[in-house]
Design an enzyme around this catalytic site. Structure first.
Site, PDB file in Angstrom:
ATOM      1  N   SER A 185       0.860  -1.183   0.000  1.00 26.65           N
ATOM      2  CA  SER A 185       0.000   0.000   0.000  1.00 26.65           C
ATOM      3  C   SER A 185       0.893   1.227   0.000  1.00 26.65           C
ATOM      4  O   SER A 185       2.083   1.144   0.349  1.00 26.65           O
ATOM      5  CB  SER A 185      -0.890   0.010   1.251  1.00 26.65           C
ATOM      6  OG  SER A 185      -1.545   1.255   1.417  1.00 26.65           O
ATOM      7  N   TYR A 197      -2.284  -1.472  10.500  1.00 25.92           N
ATOM      8  CA  TYR A 197      -2.313  -1.529   9.036  1.00 25.92           C
ATOM      9  C   TYR A 197      -1.015  -1.019   8.411  1.00 25.92           C
ATOM     10  O   TYR A 197      -0.393  -1.712   7.605  1.00 25.92           O
ATOM     11  CB  TYR A 197      -3.505  -0.733   8.496  1.00 25.92           C
ATOM     12  CG  TYR A 197      -3.677  -0.897   7.002  1.00 25.92           C
ATOM     13  CD1 TYR A 197      -4.236  -2.060   6.476  1.00 25.92           C
ATOM     14  CD2 TYR A 197      -3.265   0.086   6.119  1.00 25.92           C
ATOM     15  CE1 TYR A 197      -4.383  -2.232   5.107  1.00 25.92           C
ATOM     16  CE2 TYR A 197      -3.396  -0.073   4.749  1.00 25.92           C
ATOM     17  CZ  TYR A 197      -3.962  -1.233   4.247  1.00 25.92           C
ATOM     18  OH  TYR A 197      -4.086  -1.402   2.889  1.00 25.92           O
TER      19      TYR A 197
END
Length: 338
Positions: A185, A197
């Protein structure tokens, strides 16, 4: 005009001509380099119809679309889903060539069963492609809203799951001298939020880099996908806001007081505004990168997916920390204490 002036004029003229020639040559070489790169980038591997690709996280989102996309191109796709409904829905939308199975990437025995299934399917040819796509985003929020298990819930899926799946499938990948595609990401470059995350995606970046260097000796290529913001289950506003409400409700009163009574509502409003403005609904921008990493003769090491990733987040990640801090802080509300 005297002799000195004539010589000066002649020298100036030649200097201008040479400068134009040098500039023309540089532009021509740059154009040829770009053309050569595009041509090289377009070459595909042979016999795609004989290759098998295993994809995790195919219930929805990137994995689901990629499975159908590769199936349409004639590849043999083995799609791993977390739920029976996800597997059934995908199977009904694809050709009989696509196979589905259930997989929990946090369960070693579940991964082992998947390896046995895939091994029977691929035989001695081995596995051409492994796409580690399964992931989760919540819980997110300020660090002192978290408990240690909140971090491990995300890390177990997004990082440890990726590592475990990859390690167990490496023997099959070595047989085919295949490809590993790991979904990271832009948050693997910039920590835009707290929680597990961003940590997990930084870990995926590091694991992929070391894996690529180690496996190049065996002909295995490793690609990293770095999506920007896209509308998937991972970025579902209802899911994120519901989790944030639970997290806020369980906080001790002194922590709530340190942020102030208006902070939580402002934080929810920022989440809604950010997701509304930033998230793209065209997830094919990501799956096209995945497909290229699997099918190109000369795949790239990293793929920035989405214009926000390419033009803003990735360039921002190369700038000094005080610059990226300024932009990230501008997106979030400030606690009462500051």
């Amino acid at each position: 005009m005297d002799l000195d002036s004539a010589i000066t004029l002649r020298n100036t003229t030649w200097s201008v001509i040479l400068s134009h020639l040098v500039l023309t040559c540089v532009l021509l070489l740059a154009t040829l380099a770009v053309i050569r790169w595009h041509v090289r980038d377009s070459y595909k591997v042979d016999a795609l119809g004989q290759k098998h690709v295993f994809i995790t996280g195919c219930d929805s989102g990137f994995g689901n679309l990629l499975a159908r996309q590769l199936d349409g191109k004639g590849l043999h796709v083995i799609a791993a889903c977390l739920t029976e409904k996800g597997a059934a829905d995908l199977a009904s939308a694809a050709s009989p060539r696509l196979k589905t199975l259930l997989l929990n990437v946090t369960d070693g025995r579940s991964i082992g069963r998947a390896v046995e299934f895939v091994s029977r399917e691929v035989g001695e040819r081995g596995l051409w492609g492994l796409v580690n796509n399964a992931g989760r985003s919540i819980p997110i929020g300020p660090t002192d809203w978290m408990q240690s298990e909140d971090f491990t819930k995300v890390l177990d899926v997004n990082l440890i799951g990726v590592i475990d799946v990859t390690l167990q499938f490496l023997p099959l990948l070595k047989k085919a001298r295949g490809r590993v595609v790991n979904v990271a990401s832009i948050m693997g470059r910039l920590s835009l939020t707290s929680g597990g995350y961003c940590m997990s995606k930084w870990g995926v970046e590091a694991f992929s880099d070391s894996l690529r260097r180690d496996m190049q000796h065996f002909g295995i290529k490793v690609g990293i996908i770095e999506p920007g913001f896209f509308k998937t289950a991972v970025t579902s506003l209802d899911l994120i806001n519901g989790d944030l409400r639970k997290r806020w409700a369980r906080l001790p009163q002194d922590v709530k007081d340190s942020y102030g009574p208006a902070y939580f509502d402002k934080y929810l409003n920022v989440q809604a505004l950010s997701m509304g403005l930033l998230c793209s609904s065209d997830i094919s921008k990501v799956t096209r990168c995945m497909e290229h990493a699997l099918t190109a003769r000369c795949p790239r090491t990293r793929y920035g997916a989405g214009w926000d990733a390419k033009l803003f987040w990735i360039p921002l990640s190369y700038l000094p920390s005080f610059v990226s801090d300024f932009f990230v802080n501008a997106l979030l509300p400030s606690p009462k204490a500051t």
